[in-house]
Motif scaffolding. Sequence first.
Motif, PDB file in Angstrom:
ATOM      1  N   PHE A   1      66.524  36.418  59.492  1.00 39.54           N
ATOM      2  CA  PHE A   1      66.140  37.754  58.697  1.00 39.54           C
ATOM      3  C   PHE A   1      67.037  37.980  57.434  1.00 39.54           C
ATOM      4  O   PHE A   1      68.104  37.552  57.203  1.00 39.54           O
ATOM      5  N   ALA A   2      66.406  38.412  56.553  1.00 42.11           N
ATOM      6  CA  ALA A   2      66.908  38.699  55.198  1.00 42.11           C
ATOM      7  C   ALA A   2      67.274  40.195  55.029  1.00 42.11           C
ATOM      8  O   ALA A   2      66.605  41.102  55.608  1.00 42.11           O
ATOM      9  N   VAL A   3      68.225  40.721  54.427  1.00 36.12           N
ATOM     10  CA  VAL A   3      68.693  42.302  54.214  1.00 36.12           C
ATOM     11  C   VAL A   3      68.212  42.790  52.996  1.00 36.12           C
ATOM     12  O   VAL A   3      68.251  41.882  51.849  1.00 36.12           O
ATOM     13  N   VAL A   4      67.208  43.475  53.086  1.00 34.24           N
ATOM     14  CA  VAL A   4      66.472  44.047  51.596  1.00 34.24           C
ATOM     15  C   VAL A   4      66.718  45.422  51.759  1.00 34.24           C
ATOM     16  O   VAL A   4      66.685  46.258  52.585  1.00 34.24           O
TER      17      VAL A   4
ATOM     18  N   GLY B   1      54.731  31.794  59.365  1.00 33.61           N
ATOM     19  CA  GLY B   1      55.824  32.372  60.446  1.00 33.61           C
ATOM     20  C   GLY B   1      55.479  33.805  60.625  1.00 33.61           C
ATOM     21  O   GLY B   1      54.479  34.338  60.353  1.00 33.61           O
ATOM     22  N   VAL B   2      56.308  34.229  61.521  1.00 30.74           N
ATOM     23  CA  VAL B   2      56.033  35.605  62.130  1.00 30.74           C
ATOM     24  C   VAL B   2      56.746  36.612  60.911  1.00 30.74           C
ATOM     25  O   VAL B   2      57.620  36.554  60.261  1.00 30.74           O
ATOM     26  N   ARG B   3      55.676  37.637  60.703  1.00 32.38           N
ATOM     27  CA  ARG B   3      55.982  38.808  59.785  1.00 32.38           C
ATOM     28  C   ARG B   3      56.578  39.867  60.563  1.00 32.38           C
ATOM     29  O   ARG B   3      55.956  40.569  61.379  1.00 32.38           O
ATOM     30  N   ALA B   4      58.166  39.879  60.490  1.00 33.92           N
ATOM     31  CA  ALA B   4      58.853  40.993  61.384  1.00 33.92           C
ATOM     32  C   ALA B   4      59.770  41.870  60.482  1.00 33.92           C
ATOM     33  O   ALA B   4      60.224  41.144  59.475  1.00 33.92           O
ATOM     34  N   ALA B   5      60.013  42.918  60.790  1.00 33.38           N
ATOM     35  CA  ALA B   5      60.772  43.910  60.077  1.00 33.38           C
ATOM     36  C   ALA B   5      61.758  44.460  61.327  1.00 33.38           C
ATOM     37  O   ALA B   5      61.449  44.920  62.338  1.00 33.38           O
ATOM     38  N   LEU B   6      63.123  44.838  60.913  1.00 29.93           N
ATOM     39  CA  LEU B   6      64.042  45.510  61.629  1.00 29.93           C
ATOM     40  C   LEU B   6      64.488  46.710  60.885  1.00 29.93           C
ATOM     41  O   LEU B   6      64.968  46.427  59.799  1.00 29.93           O
TER      42      LEU B   6
ATOM     43  N   LEU C   1      65.709  44.707  57.529  1.00 33.94           N
ATOM     44  CA  LEU C   1      65.582  43.263  57.621  1.00 33.94           C
ATOM     45  C   LEU C   1      64.307  42.734  57.715  1.00 33.94           C
ATOM     46  O   LEU C   1      63.332  43.351  58.475  1.00 33.94           O
ATOM     47  N   LEU C   2      64.007  41.662  57.113  1.00 32.09           N
ATOM     48  CA  LEU C   2      62.470  41.350  57.021  1.00 32.09           C
ATOM     49  C   LEU C   2      62.593  39.684  57.333  1.00 32.09           C
ATOM     50  O   LEU C   2      63.771  38.946  56.702  1.00 32.09           O
ATOM     51  N   THR C   3      61.834  38.996  57.955  1.00 30.92           N
ATOM     52  CA  THR C   3      61.607  37.651  58.049  1.00 30.92           C
ATOM     53  C   THR C   3      61.063  37.018  56.880  1.00 30.92           C
ATOM     54  O   THR C   3      60.376  37.941  55.833  1.00 30.92           O
ATOM     55  N   PRO C   4      61.419  35.767  56.414  1.00 32.13           N
ATOM     56  CA  PRO C   4      60.532  35.214  55.080  1.00 32.13           C
ATOM     57  C   PRO C   4      59.244  35.509  54.909  1.00 32.13           C
ATOM     58  O   PRO C   4      58.770  35.775  53.959  1.00 32.13           O
TER      59      PRO C   4
END
Length: 449
Positions: A15-18, A390-395, A406-409
């Motif tokens: 996960f990247a921090v955005v 890939g999975v489109r996920a957000a935290l 947080l977001l997946t690529p």
Amino acid sequence: MKLDLCPRVRNLPPFAVVEQVFARPRVPDVRAAVFQKMHKIFPDSAALVDKIVGLTMPSRGIRDIQTVVRSAVEFLKPRCKEVRVLTAMGTHGGGTADGELEMAGSRGVTEASVGARVCSRMETRHIATVDGVEVHVSEDALACDLVVLVNRIKDHTDIDWPIPLPAGRYGLESGFAKILALGLSKMQAIEMHKHIPGIGLGAAIETSARRTIGGTELKIAGGLGIVENAFDETAEIIGAPVETVDHFFATEAAALERSRALMPSLPVMDLDLLYCAYLGKDKSGQGMHTKTIGRSPYGYIQGQAWKPSMPRIHTIIGGRLTEGSHGNAIGVGLCQFITRRFDEAVDWERTAVNCLSALTPNQAMRPIVCENDRDALELALAVCPSSATGVRAALILSTLEMTRLLLTPAAMDDIACTVDALVVAEPAPLHFDAEGHLELDHYWSENAS
């Protein structure tokens, strides 16, 4: 619950921090702004002489509610006979006077902190029935000579207005009309929700509020409104005297539009998975803001958006129930998975009272309970879809706080071109503590990178 044999994804995606950039107007001096707006509601202090004045106290987690109420009390005390704070929480205090006092205290509003007695009796009076809408008002409010409606103005999780608006309607949601029609009707708030399948909750609220303001039983002097920005800060204080009902409603409707423009939102419209760290009544009326996650409180189809303009999310995980919810987990039914720490914090009786009175019993449905955050993510990823990339996920921390997420690529690839967002940390494995819970401070504390 033994879930050892269930499919799961052991290798969690990075996960990247955005960080999103939202408009951030702020009131520099809330007390001064309240005094200015109270002068607008009461331009002639002679109207207050020998009067008992009530100020409504909402249940929501509003950052500056203590300052707003205390400042309004400070303005009124030298000018009137007595000031009373009126808890106006519908069914959110568990249906008891003590519950409403407890809720107000948790928001920082007590007699000691604001300088006025806090009244929380649950008795109400039926004052009229208009076009089939029963109008009920708190006896505590009726005992006052004047009432000022104090509330935050914003979208309401349960209200779904048709487009275009019906003739004579203003499209009001959470604000002055709502705290009058729902908050001050206490447990009788259920009468408003009964109109959801017909004219709708918003129309029932406007009908009730219009009758109360236009009647003789209760004198509504005006409204003291709070508009917040995407950072949960006070962006504007509104002072609206009641000149006519239509002018009063129009002032609230204009403030609602300004509030909508400031609301936080997800940067992507299509998600396979959303993890929400905190659900709670102090975050949203349904734990998560339904229009932010695109799920109707009255029932939804997994993976389909409530409205075309809203996000489409397949699977949702709830990480924790906030302490400010006092066990009320309304909206838990919007999740597919929750953690054990969430489940153990739930007061199912209090949750049922709120869900039943709002005619949303499905919002008290118990999701699958997982041991911790890691367990929930592994199980959820095994049953939710994913795209070719890939999975489109957000935290997110909560639907009230989405400046940092947080977001997946794969989700990052779908960020709308209209969104102002900056990647502050490249995709990396998630940080968990020894118990398998996400280390939230690593991502959301003041010192987080």
